[in-house]
Structure formats: structure tokens, C-alpha cells
Design a protein around this motif. Sequence first.
Motif, mmCIF file in Angstrom:
data_model
loop_
_atom_site.group_PDB
_atom_site.id
_atom_site.type_symbol
_atom_site.label_atom_id
_atom_site.label_comp_id
_atom_site.label_asym_id
_atom_site.label_seq_id
_atom_site.Cartn_x
_atom_site.Cartn_y
_atom_site.Cartn_z
ATOM 1 N N SER A 275 11.326 1.534 -8.629
ATOM 2 C CA SER A 275 9.998 1.993 -9.119
ATOM 3 C C SER A 275 10.015 1.265 -10.615
ATOM 4 O O SER A 275 8.831 0.789 -11.167
ATOM 5 C CB SER A 275 10.268 3.505 -9.482
ATOM 6 N N SER B 103 4.120 2.893 -9.574
ATOM 7 C CA SER B 103 5.216 2.706 -9.042
ATOM 8 C C SER B 103 6.119 3.687 -8.973
ATOM 9 O O SER B 103 6.832 3.964 -9.857
ATOM 10 C CB SER B 103 5.778 1.573 -9.808
ATOM 11 N N ILE C 271 0.915 3.962 -20.779
ATOM 12 C CA ILE C 271 2.110 3.809 -19.761
ATOM 13 C C ILE C 271 2.599 5.177 -19.784
ATOM 14 O O ILE C 271 3.169 5.565 -20.904
ATOM 15 C CB ILE C 271 2.855 2.644 -20.169
ATOM 16 N N MET D 276 -1.113 2.921 -16.375
ATOM 17 C CA MET D 276 0.047 2.673 -15.567
ATOM 18 C C MET D 276 1.121 4.109 -15.525
ATOM 19 O O MET D 276 1.470 4.555 -16.805
ATOM 20 C CB MET D 276 0.889 1.419 -15.931
ATOM 21 N N LYS E 92 2.862 -4.596 -14.464
ATOM 22 C CA LYS E 92 2.555 -4.944 -15.970
ATOM 23 C C LYS E 92 2.374 -6.246 -16.127
ATOM 24 O O LYS E 92 1.576 -6.616 -16.739
ATOM 25 C CB LYS E 92 3.702 -4.258 -16.856
ATOM 26 N N THR F 152 5.528 7.751 -17.685
ATOM 27 C CA THR F 152 6.842 7.704 -16.918
ATOM 28 C C THR F 152 6.767 9.283 -16.398
ATOM 29 O O THR F 152 6.294 10.268 -16.974
ATOM 30 C CB THR F 152 8.012 7.321 -17.543
ATOM 31 N N PHE G 220 7.211 -1.494 -11.580
ATOM 32 C CA PHE G 220 6.303 -1.287 -12.701
ATOM 33 C C PHE G 220 6.264 -2.745 -13.530
ATOM 34 O O PHE G 220 5.148 -3.094 -13.993
ATOM 35 C CB PHE G 220 6.593 -0.237 -13.529
ATOM 36 N N TYR H 110 4.914 5.350 -13.657
ATOM 37 C CA TYR H 110 6.079 4.973 -12.680
ATOM 38 C C TYR H 110 7.243 5.696 -12.945
ATOM 39 O O TYR H 110 7.233 6.556 -13.942
ATOM 40 C CB TYR H 110 6.680 3.614 -13.240
#
Length: 380
Positions: A182, A231, A203, A173, A190, A205, A186, A175
Amino acid sequence: MSRLLSRVGAAALGSLMSGSLLVSPVMAQQTVTVGAIEILSGPSAAYGTAIKGGLELAMDEINAAGGVLGGKKLGLIVEDSAGNKDQAVNAARKLVGRDKVPVVIGPTLSNEMFAVGPVTNDRKVVTIGTSTTAKGITEIGPFIFRTALPESDVVPVTLKAAKDKFGVKTIAMMYANDDAFSKSGFDSMKAAAEQLGLTIATIETFGSKDADFSAQLTKIKGLNVDAITISALVEPISGVVLQARQLGIPDSVRFIGGNGANSPKLGEIAGTAADGLLVGSPWFIAKKGETNEKFVSTFKQRYGKDPDQFAAQAYDTMYIVAKAIDTAGAADSDKIREALYKTDFNGVMGPFTFTEGRDPASNEGVVVLSMKNGRFEILE
Ligand code: 1QQ
């Protein structure tokens, strides 16, 4: 002088509201002008430009069909926010304070709405987001509405399609952690991934203005995931997707996007690197029905390009706003609110009503789109 004028204005307003016929400079005004705050410049300008196109097309159609309130023209002032929330707030102050618009459409981004909404809500000016999809937008206050479907209604549909149609089990993931939409998108992704029992391998970022995502993507490459959720707004998404392919993350690893990815701009920047990307959408260009077909052809004729989801939502919103003003007049915000609550509109997005919480009532029309050759196709 100005005092006298404002007294005349107040008297005319009073007589307007009591329904008596007094001819005055205010009454003689033949245009009801609404405001919009959209991104017309900078990296996210594709969104606001599409929205402005949809709003203006609808406005001209409404005016050609007789306007509002028994023959008044509908007018529109579009202010550029450049995606900057301070600029968006200044635009709102101008529209409300100087132009005295009865309704503000926009702003484009949730990030901007979280700054603008408290200001317009305080001034009791009805504000309608056409593209603001983060959680909590309409909770800003009773004057804040939106016609955009929240990400929490759309993203679960997209992730379920990824699981059911492509056997996606393990995801990474990503974002942008500096933008309200955003981050909220996310959170919805999730929650949906957990609900579907997907394994979240990592995850990662980044910042919306970043240009180098190699640290995050190199890590993801080593995790052998089936898909990468992202995202963010369209510019950083395009950068991530392009760099992922350059770093050797194979095409078989699909990206799964949110509302930020649902713009033709993605294909324009990323080309075939974005192929396979999935996105949920409340509208699709080939949507059957006379209303949508006419919208698509007149939009194309006027602007020389296809409308997108942002244009479609804006187009319907202008009709919804015009109807509310036609019912409620332009002088009383509470009446406009009441009229909006009674919206029962069938436009290019399909049937539309608001919930008590001023959000769209249904996500039934959501379809999943997939990128192919830099363009969106509907996933059958
Ligand atoms: C938001 C969004 C953006 C993608 C709109 C352009 O959904 O900010 O809420």
C-alpha cells in the motif's frame, strides 16, 4: 536409519545430476511437488483463493498433458498465510525444510514477501511472486522472481487515463500506512501524479484494519477534488469507497486504485459505490485469443465463477514454473534460475519474459478498467 536414507538420497541425487540411471527410492518418486504460500483465510482471502484456483487449474492441465520430466506428476502444496507475515515465514520454513520443495510460489502480499524472501533466498530456493507488486521485491535476492507487474509500471497508465479521458486535474491521495504494498503503491501514484502535473490537494493515511475513515473523507469532501487515489488492500478500499458515498462525496469523484483494487471482491463488498473506480490491469477477462478464452471457460466450469487477474497470473506462473523444472530438473536451484531466465512463454497474460532483475519484461498489455454496476469493464 535416517542417516542411511539420507546417504541413499545423496547418492541418488548425485547420479541424477550426472545423468546415470540408478534405481533408488528417490528416483522412484513420481511427483515433483512445488509449494505455494497464499492467503486462504481472513479479510484478504479473495486474493489467495483466486491464485490457488489458477495454480491448480494449470497444474491439472500440465499433468493431463504428460506432467514434467518425462512423465512425473507435478504436485502442489498450498499453505495458508492468512495475510500474516509470521505465518507466511513459518509456511516457508515448512515448505523448504520439511517438504523440500524446489520452488515456492507466492506469498500473496509484498508485505509477506519482504519477510519470506530473505529466508527462501538464503536457502537458495527459487521463489516466485505472482501478485507482489511493491518496489524492491526482486531486489531481496537472486532467487526471488515475480510474474506480477510492479505498481510502478501500471499506476502511471491508470493516472494518465484519468487525466486524458476524464480531465482529472486535482486529486486527494489516500493509502494504508501499515502495509508494504500500500505504501509503495502510493509512492508510485505520487510520482506518476507529479509527472503528469496533477495537483495533490491532500495526502491522507489510514490503517488496513480501520473501519472509520470519516475524518479523512470529510476533509477530502471539502477540497472539491476531481478524483481520489487509493492504495490499499481490497477490504479497506471497499470501506473507504462505501463511506465516501455515505458522506456525500458524489459519484463524479472517481476513485483510482492500484493492484489491491483489482479484485471482483471490491464490487462484491462495495457494490455500485465503487462505480467509476479506475484500475490498471495486465489482464482482462474478455481478452481476445484462444488461450485466454479457454482459460476463462474452464476456470468458470471448474469453480463456478469468473477468474480474476490474480488467477490469471497464477495460471501462467504454474506453466512457467513447470517449464523451468522440465528443463532444469528439480534438484538444482541454480539450474532452475537459469531456466527461468530463459522463459519465453505465451500465456493468458500474453508474451512473457523476465528482465535481468527477475521482473516481468513488458507492461505493454496493461489496460485500464472501470467499475460499473459492481463489475469491471474495459475502458475503451
Ligand atoms: C502486493 C499486492 C497485493 C494487492 C496482492 C494481493 O499487490 O501486496 O504487492
